[in-house]
Design an enzyme around this catalytic site. Structure first.
Site, short mmCIF file in Angstrom:
data_model
loop_
_atom_site.label_atom_id
_atom_site.label_comp_id
_atom_site.label_asym_id
_atom_site.label_seq_id
_atom_site.Cartn_x
_atom_site.Cartn_y
_atom_site.Cartn_z
N VAL A 95 0.84 -1.21 0.00
CA VAL A 95 0.00 0.00 0.00
C VAL A 95 0.87 1.25 0.00
O VAL A 95 0.64 2.18 -0.78
CB VAL A 95 -0.95 0.00 1.21
CG1 VAL A 95 -1.75 1.30 1.25
CG2 VAL A 95 -1.89 -1.19 1.16
N SER A 121 8.91 9.86 10.05
CA SER A 121 8.63 9.22 11.34
C SER A 121 9.47 7.96 11.50
O SER A 121 9.87 7.59 12.61
CB SER A 121 7.14 8.89 11.46
OG SER A 121 6.72 8.08 10.36
N TYR A 126 12.05 5.84 3.76
CA TYR A 126 11.87 6.73 2.62
C TYR A 126 13.01 6.74 1.62
O TYR A 126 12.85 7.23 0.50
CB TYR A 126 11.55 8.14 3.13
CG TYR A 126 10.18 8.16 3.77
CD1 TYR A 126 9.04 8.21 2.99
CD2 TYR A 126 10.04 8.05 5.15
CE1 TYR A 126 7.78 8.18 3.56
CE2 TYR A 126 8.78 8.03 5.73
CZ TYR A 126 7.66 8.09 4.93
OH TYR A 126 6.41 8.04 5.49
N PHE A 412 6.29 19.43 9.56
CA PHE A 412 4.98 19.61 8.92
C PHE A 412 4.31 18.27 8.73
O PHE A 412 4.95 17.22 8.81
CB PHE A 412 5.12 20.34 7.58
CG PHE A 412 6.17 19.78 6.68
CD1 PHE A 412 5.88 18.72 5.83
CD2 PHE A 412 7.46 20.31 6.67
CE1 PHE A 412 6.85 18.21 4.99
CE2 PHE A 412 8.43 19.79 5.84
CZ PHE A 412 8.13 18.74 5.01
#
Length: 412
Positions: A95, A121, A126, A412
């Site tokens: 997903v 996080s 990433y 952010f």
């Protein structure tokens, strides 16, 4: 043998906000208080939200805000990625990969944003999608002491300190803009971003005071500010509270030193905690005993080049550069191949080429080096950049380098 499911990703409508917030709550293991829930819904309305469904159930989400990011010599439109999450029932089934690939393709096809950025996080995730660690930060915990700063820290007798309304962002915006013009990695703040930066949600204080703001100013106006909160505690030494600093910025060293003196010597406080200090900031040099502050280095902003040619051409370089980069990029194949980068302090160009490559590297490492804070020589030393023409690595590293170091002031 199990067949890996193919997930379809699409843009989410306003009516899907409840389902979006629900996935976020499960993914991050939280239940947002009502005040934060309202903020989340405001952010949902001004962001580009995507999701993946399993039948009628939303199981994965991501969003991107339209930012403008300071890079060496310029400010670029940037996709600020956030709210990435997958339901616990659907993890490790592809997903997240579907979401991230879809998002990068959409940014590329829109053609406006050559960069994507995020705070991770879980940092191990990433790099798979081309994001490289481009900025770092220090966190410190300074014991209360009126003499925490060395005697040589600058003093300006014209400066005075004044407490102001923490929500009055217009008073401090000029300082932020001045710092951002010199330091890469800082997003431009519009009114919505400033409101968020100065927001004080009572249900999120965890026993701390309301958010406060002190400014350092002279006859010409504000030269620095700090937003902070305090949490009271007592022990045998009486006052043992904590000062938690959200953000401290100044246009010059004397104003910054004045703010630090204030934060390190508040009555009834025992410790001042700063979670985000620039790696090249003066604080560790100013502290009389930096070891007592227990400085810890951490990761911060991750950068992803969505358009290699456009991103490299739209920043400036500290030295003249003429280098051919052989870039690998499995997630965004339009970036892969050889690029000739030429330029210097006044500008640059980056075009496709058939010439022999000088350096070979992945897009992750190009993202890490892009803002000028991660050294290409350092990356080569750990086997992530290959020098194909002798001497090209050091010259390219000097050109990419930027002073001051890149820094990102807020998550952010």
């Amino acid at each position: 043998m199990t067949t890996r499911q193919t997930w379809q990703v699409r843009a989410l409508a306003e009516a899907e906000c409840d389902a979006f917030v629900n996935v976020d709550a499960h993914a991050f293991g939280v239940t947002a208080p009502d005040e934060l829930d309202l903020v989340q819904r405001e952010e949902y309305a001004r962001s580009r939200n995507i999701g993946t469904y399993d039948g009628d159930e939303l199981v994965g989400i991501a969003t991107a805000y339209a930012y403008r990011l300071s890079v060496p010599g310029a400010t670029l439109p940037t996709a600020a990625v956030s709210w990435v999450g997958v339901l616990p029932t659907h993890r490790r089934r592809g997903v997240l990969s579907a979401l991230m690939s879809h998002q990068l393709r959409a940014v590329h096809e829109a053609g406006d944003e050559p960069l994507a950025i995020l705070w991770a996080s879980e940092p191990q995730i990433y790099g798979r999608f081309g994001y490289g660690l481009a900025t770092r930060k220090f966190s410190v915990s300074v014991p209360r002491d009126p003499h925490s700063l060395v005697a040589g820290a600058p003093v300006d007798p014209d400066l005075r300190l004044r407490l102001v309304d923490a929500a009055d962002w217009k008073l401090t915006a000029g300082v932020y803009e001045e710092v951002a013009r010199a330091r890469p990695g800082m997003p431009e703040r519009d009114e919505a971003m400033w409101v968020d930066a100065a927001r004080d949600i009572a249900a999120m204080r965890q026993g701390k005071s309301a958010l406060r703001c002190v400014v350092a100013e002279d006859g010409n106006g504000v030269r620095g500010y700090a937003r902070y909160a305090t949490k009271q505690s007592f022990n045998d030494a009486f006052g043992a509270g904590t000062v938690s600093v959200r953000e401290v910025l100044a246009a010059d060293p004397p104003a910054l030193a004045a703010l630090y003196r204030y934060l390190f010597d508040l009555d009834l406080m025992g410790t001042t905690s700063l979670w985000n200090v620039p790696v090249d900031g003066p604080l560790l040099h100013w502290l009389a005993n930096p070891r007592k502050a227990q400085p810890a280095l951490g990761d911060a902003l991750y950068v992803r080049l969505v358009d290699v040619g456009g991103a490299l051409a739209r920043r400036t370089y500290s030295e003249d550069i003429d280098v051919v980069l052989d870039v690998s990029d499995s997630t965004c194949p339009w970036n892969a191949g050889r690029w000739r980068l030429t330029g210097g302090r006044e500008g640059a160009s980056c075009e496709r080429t058939e010439d022999e490559a000088d350096l070979s590297l992945g897009v992750v490492d190009l993202g890490a080096a892009y803002l000028g804070g991660t050294d290409l020589v350092e990356l080569a030393g750990c086997g992530r950049v290959t020098e194909l023409r002798p001497g090209s690595l050091r010259r390219a590293a000097m050109a990419f380098h930027h002073t001051p170091a890149p820094w990102s002031p807020s998550v952010f």
